[in-house]
Scaffold this active site. Structure first.
Site, PDB file in Angstrom:
ATOM      1  N   TYR A  14      39.751  41.667  31.251  1.00 44.97           N
ATOM      2  CA  TYR A  14      39.105  41.549  32.462  1.00 44.97           C
ATOM      3  C   TYR A  14      37.831  42.411  32.098  1.00 44.97           C
ATOM      4  O   TYR A  14      36.719  42.081  32.854  1.00 44.97           O
ATOM      5  CB  TYR A  14      39.581  42.244  33.468  1.00 44.97           C
ATOM      6  N   ARG A  16      45.040  36.245  41.883  1.00 49.03           N
ATOM      7  CA  ARG A  16      45.439  37.470  41.008  1.00 49.03           C
ATOM      8  C   ARG A  16      44.214  37.840  39.872  1.00 49.03           C
ATOM      9  O   ARG A  16      43.789  38.938  40.064  1.00 49.03           O
ATOM     10  CB  ARG A  16      46.670  37.307  40.355  1.00 49.03           C
TER      11      ARG A  16
END
Length: 313
Positions: free
Chosen positions: A291, A259
């Site tokens: 991220y 993921r």
């Protein structure tokens, strides 16, 4: 209860009660003993009722400056707080001096993600000419985890297609929409979302569905265990771990790694944080912003490798 002859006896009495009345393990009691010993060392005495809220804050700051981790300091504060809650039942205290003292914030750990080449190699590993049905099931699951960034609970909850509620069966919370090339999943907080399925994942799903047996539990589960019942997240984790080991992966791979890899690689290619947020099913953009740190790490690594003046000679 009569007061002990010496102030240090409060700690001994407290530790004795932890051992005899609460029946904590010797290892746990010893950890409490060490924490109280450190508190006495920081204070320069063990006259516990004299310590104030400001003393405890100063001690916590001193531990942090000395290099102790936020986790370790939080554990010590918790132990000290419990001791003072106990002490307040035996002597008059104006307040628990540890109450309200917080440990330093723990540094936010970045999620682990595979390099793009490593992710592709993992997906293509152990593929041979005539795979068994369980291997086709595995490949479809792993491709879908990486292709669509699903949580493992979302993956295991997928049905072949949407089914209405029936006797003994609830309506689908997640399902494969083959015509649209998407999966519909219900994430945290009951939030439903549609996520595209990439070409390799669609091909892997088609190969699995061609050999998928009927489910013994009568469910419409997309992925099945060896007993032909709906697969559990734990079994998915075990299968992925074994697959990665056979593929020679140098790191431990679990579903959340795929993921994270999905999110990191998509952000590196597109730069569209909002789109990644929607695909992951994050309620807040703050959860997705981690991220951007991973993306910067990737760019920094490229810079270090490629720029002639990146590192001092």
């Amino acid at each position: 209860m009569s007061a002990p002859a010496d102030a240090t006896d409060w700690a001994a009495r407290y530790l004795g009660e932890l051992s005899t009345q609460r029946q904590l393990s010797p290892h746990t009691v010893e950890a409490y003993r060490r924490d109280l010993h450190e508190l006495g060392r920081l204070a320069g005495h063990s006259d516990w009722p004299r310590l104030t809220h400001f003393d405890i804050r100063r001690f916590a700051a001193k531990l942090h400056a000395g290099g102790q981790s936020a986790r370790s300091i939080a554990r010590k504060l918790s132990g000290w707080r419990g001791f003072y809650e106990w002490l307040a039942r035996h002597v008059a205290l104006p307040a628990n001096p540890v109450e309200g003292v917080r440990a330093p914030k723990r540094p936010k750990t970045l999620p682990k993600a595979l390099a793009v080449d490593a992710a592709v190699q993992l997906m293509e590993a152990n593929v041979h000419g005539y795979p068994e049905p369980f291997e086709l099931c595995n490949r479809a699951m792993f491709e879908l985890l990486y292709s669509s960034g699903l949580r493992v609970s979302e993956l295991s909850g997928l049905d072949l297609a949407y089914t209405e509620a029936q006797a003994g069966q609830a309506a689908s919370l997640g399902w494969l929409d083959r015509e649209a090339g998407e999966v519909v999943v219900t994430g945290k907080g009951g939030k439903m979302r549609r996520v595209p399925v990439g070409g390799p994942a669609r091909a892997a799903l088609d190969a699995w569905l061609a050999v998928r047996p009927g489910a013994r539990d009568g469910s419409a589960a997309l992925f099945l265990s060896a007993r032909a019942t709906r697969i559990t997240p734990r079994v998915v984790q075990q299968r992925l771990k074994q697959h990665a080991l056979r593929a020679g992966s140098p790191v431990h791979v679990h579903p959340h790694v795929l993921r994270h890899s999905f999110a990191s690689h998509l952000l590196q290619s597109s730069g569209d944080l909002r789109a990644v947020q929607e695909l992951l099913g994050h309620a807040s953009i703050t959860s997705t912003q981690v991220y951007t740190s991973l993306d910067f790490q990737h760019l920094a690594a490229v810079y270090d490798r490629a720029h002639p003046r990146a590192k001092s000679k």
